[in-house]
Design a protein around this motif. Structure first.
Motif, mmCIF file in Angstrom:
data_model
loop_
_atom_site.group_PDB
_atom_site.id
_atom_site.type_symbol
_atom_site.label_atom_id
_atom_site.label_comp_id
_atom_site.label_asym_id
_atom_site.label_seq_id
_atom_site.Cartn_x
_atom_site.Cartn_y
_atom_site.Cartn_z
ATOM 1 N N UNK A 9 0.897 -1.061 0.078
ATOM 2 C CA UNK A 9 -0.021 0.017 0.050
ATOM 3 C C UNK A 9 0.778 1.179 0.145
ATOM 4 N N UNK A 10 2.019 1.374 0.906
ATOM 5 C CA UNK A 10 2.732 2.459 1.004
ATOM 6 C C UNK A 10 3.485 2.760 -0.295
ATOM 7 N N UNK A 11 3.984 1.493 -0.893
ATOM 8 C CA UNK A 11 4.620 1.484 -2.306
ATOM 9 C C UNK A 11 3.828 2.312 -3.412
ATOM 10 N N UNK A 12 2.685 1.657 -3.324
ATOM 11 C CA UNK A 12 1.981 1.904 -4.430
ATOM 12 C C UNK A 12 1.552 3.713 -4.262
ATOM 13 N N UNK A 13 1.115 4.266 -2.915
ATOM 14 C CA UNK A 13 0.905 5.379 -2.889
ATOM 15 C C UNK A 13 1.916 6.332 -3.218
ATOM 16 N N UNK A 14 3.035 6.026 -2.648
ATOM 17 C CA UNK A 14 4.458 6.884 -2.804
ATOM 18 C C UNK A 14 5.013 6.890 -4.290
ATOM 19 N N UNK A 15 4.895 5.561 -4.923
ATOM 20 C CA UNK A 15 5.270 5.722 -6.415
ATOM 21 C C UNK A 15 4.488 6.507 -7.338
ATOM 22 N N UNK A 16 3.256 6.736 -6.824
ATOM 23 C CA UNK A 16 2.218 7.318 -7.761
ATOM 24 C C UNK A 16 2.692 8.850 -7.610
ATOM 25 N N UNK A 20 10.854 9.337 -5.097
ATOM 26 C CA UNK A 20 11.795 7.826 -4.861
ATOM 27 C C UNK A 20 12.402 8.048 -3.548
ATOM 28 N N UNK A 21 12.880 9.134 -3.266
ATOM 29 C CA UNK A 21 13.428 9.397 -1.740
ATOM 30 C C UNK A 21 12.539 9.234 -0.438
ATOM 31 N N UNK A 22 11.273 9.531 -0.868
ATOM 32 C CA UNK A 22 10.205 9.416 0.190
ATOM 33 C C UNK A 22 9.713 8.225 0.133
ATOM 34 N N UNK A 23 9.703 7.362 -0.840
ATOM 35 C CA UNK A 23 9.172 5.886 -1.149
ATOM 36 C C UNK A 23 10.421 5.555 -0.303
ATOM 37 N N UNK A 24 11.609 5.135 -0.513
ATOM 38 C CA UNK A 24 12.815 4.557 0.281
ATOM 39 C C UNK A 24 12.733 4.704 1.895
ATOM 40 N N UNK A 25 12.494 5.926 2.039
ATOM 41 C CA UNK A 25 12.474 6.270 3.423
ATOM 42 C C UNK A 25 11.182 5.705 4.112
ATOM 43 N N UNK A 26 10.170 5.554 3.522
ATOM 44 C CA UNK A 26 8.999 5.083 4.187
ATOM 45 C C UNK A 26 8.986 3.516 4.179
ATOM 46 N N UNK A 27 9.550 2.984 2.944
ATOM 47 C CA UNK A 27 9.792 1.533 3.081
ATOM 48 C C UNK A 27 10.800 1.101 4.165
ATOM 49 N N UNK A 32 11.899 -2.499 5.644
ATOM 50 C CA UNK A 32 11.854 -2.846 4.128
ATOM 51 C C UNK A 32 12.972 -1.965 3.246
ATOM 52 N N UNK A 33 14.437 -2.350 3.726
ATOM 53 C CA UNK A 33 15.594 -1.495 3.108
ATOM 54 C C UNK A 33 15.823 -1.645 1.831
ATOM 55 N N UNK A 34 16.767 -0.785 1.288
ATOM 56 C CA UNK A 34 17.026 -0.613 -0.172
ATOM 57 C C UNK A 34 17.569 -1.983 -0.632
ATOM 58 N N UNK A 101 14.207 0.571 -12.786
ATOM 59 C CA UNK A 101 13.860 0.506 -11.426
ATOM 60 C C UNK A 101 15.108 -0.198 -10.943
ATOM 61 N N UNK A 102 15.734 -1.230 -11.314
ATOM 62 C CA UNK A 102 16.872 -1.587 -10.791
ATOM 63 C C UNK A 102 17.998 -0.559 -10.444
ATOM 64 N N UNK A 103 18.021 0.117 -11.648
ATOM 65 C CA UNK A 103 19.223 1.143 -11.794
ATOM 66 C C UNK A 103 18.996 2.273 -10.593
ATOM 67 N N UNK A 104 17.653 2.465 -10.571
ATOM 68 C CA UNK A 104 17.327 3.476 -9.558
ATOM 69 C C UNK A 104 17.609 3.325 -8.051
ATOM 70 N N UNK A 105 17.258 1.955 -7.611
ATOM 71 C CA UNK A 105 17.301 1.624 -6.249
ATOM 72 C C UNK A 105 18.916 1.426 -6.044
ATOM 73 N N UNK A 106 19.499 0.894 -7.046
ATOM 74 C CA UNK A 106 21.035 0.565 -6.802
ATOM 75 C C UNK A 106 21.725 1.980 -6.720
ATOM 76 N N UNK A 107 21.547 3.080 -7.369
ATOM 77 C CA UNK A 107 21.960 4.350 -7.110
ATOM 78 C C UNK A 107 21.834 4.950 -5.696
ATOM 79 N N UNK A 108 20.408 4.737 -5.266
ATOM 80 C CA UNK A 108 20.191 5.128 -4.049
ATOM 81 C C UNK A 108 20.902 4.262 -2.894
ATOM 82 N N UNK A 109 21.214 3.084 -3.196
ATOM 83 C CA UNK A 109 21.724 1.874 -2.271
ATOM 84 C C UNK A 109 23.083 2.396 -2.164
#
Length: 215
Positions: A9-16, A20-27, A32-34, A101-109
């Motif tokens: 639910x969190x993922x869906x709302x934040x991705x909309x 991305x930074x708020x999404x990763x923070x909320x997760x 649920x880590x990077x 999407x893989x590249x996006x989370x990899x950069x953040x990680x």
């Protein structure tokens, strides 16, 4: 494995919202880590490539059936082949989206990892963490290179499929089918090459996931 319904639910709302930074923070707040997101997204990308393999093979089979068509409803056979081509296009788009999407989370990680290394006061631990970061980046870069190489094989195949389907649409008769049989032989070779590259990328995905989950 995916975690908790609340995470979805969190993922869906934040991705909309596109943040991305708020999404990763909320997760992260729900445990649920990077790194977990990275594993899931690599698995998703791998699955999308497996789906694309099947879809391209299916499209090839329908075009083969159309080219070998002898009597009956030719337009119906064409429509089946057209549907499979369009599904192959959708599958290719999904592969690209998953890799992005893989590249996006990899950069953040990796940014987070590098920043946290600076907070380690003990030199030996800091060096060990830097070494692990370099090794993981090296493995990741190999993975993405393999994914993108397989991805790059799809547009030429789709273009050839589209050319053939449009030609048949405009010349829906036995003569037109005969005219593109030579083109189809080349297309078969291209799809075989595409599937081989995807298999390599899928193997790299499995290795990368194993390396993350084993640490």
């Amino acid at each position: 494995m995916k975690k908790y319904i609340s995470i979805a639910i969190i993922a869906t709302s934040l991705l909309l919202t596109g943040c991305q930074s708020a999404y990763y923070g909320a997760m992260e707040k729900v445990g649920y880590h990077k790194r977990d997101i990275m594993v899931d997204r690599v698995e998703d990308a791998k699955e999308s490539q497996e789906d694309a393999q099947k879809q391209f093979s299916s499209a090839l089979e329908e075009m083969q059936a159309l080219l070998n068509h002898d009597g009956g409803d030719l337009e119906s056979a064409y429509n089946k082949a057209k549907d499979e081509y369009e599904s192959a296009q959708d599958a290719a788009d999904d592969v690209t989206n998953r890799i992005d999407k893989v590249e996006d989370v990899a950069e953040a990680l990796f940014d987070e990892w590098q920043s946290e290394i600076g907070e380690i006061s003990k030199a030996s631990l800091r060096r060990n963490s830097e070494t692990k970061l370099r090794e993981t980046k090296r493995s990741y870069n190999q993975l993405v290179k393999s994914m993108r190489r397989a991805e790059s094989k799809m547009p030429p195949v789709l273009t050839a499929m589209k050319d053939n389907m449009l030609y048949l649409k405009h010349n829906l008769n036995a003569q037109a089918i005969g005219a593109i049989k030579g083109e189809f032989t080349s297309l078969q070779t291209d799809i075989s090459g595409l599937i081989k590259e995807m298999n390599k990328s899928i193997e790299e995905s499995n290795k990368f996931i194993a390396s993350l989950e084993g640490n």
